[in-house]
Design a protein around this motif. Sequence first.
Motif: not given
Length: 99
Positions: A25-30, A37-39, A54-56, A70-74
Amino acid sequence: NPKVLTPELVTAGYTTRQSDLYQLGLLMFQMHEGRSIMDGLADSADVTRYIAEGTPRAHAEALRSPFGPVIAKLLRRRDAYRYQSAREVWDDLRQRVWR
């Protein structure tokens, strides 16, 4: 790398199969946004707090695309509420994005 930590690792010191899915999910967001997402987080304490709050997931829910849910569920904090397998992720992507 503290920017790819998972909630269960941060809070309880263990990982599961769903930990890999959280990192997906982190990778898909990027990939979707062109930035992590952590920038902007200065240190691992900031990352830990960010994940615990739960910010991500909140950022993923704000995405205006079929990939957002999908990313949110991940990126759900509790591993039991994430997808249970990569196959589930794939099936959901196929339904939402490639109908």
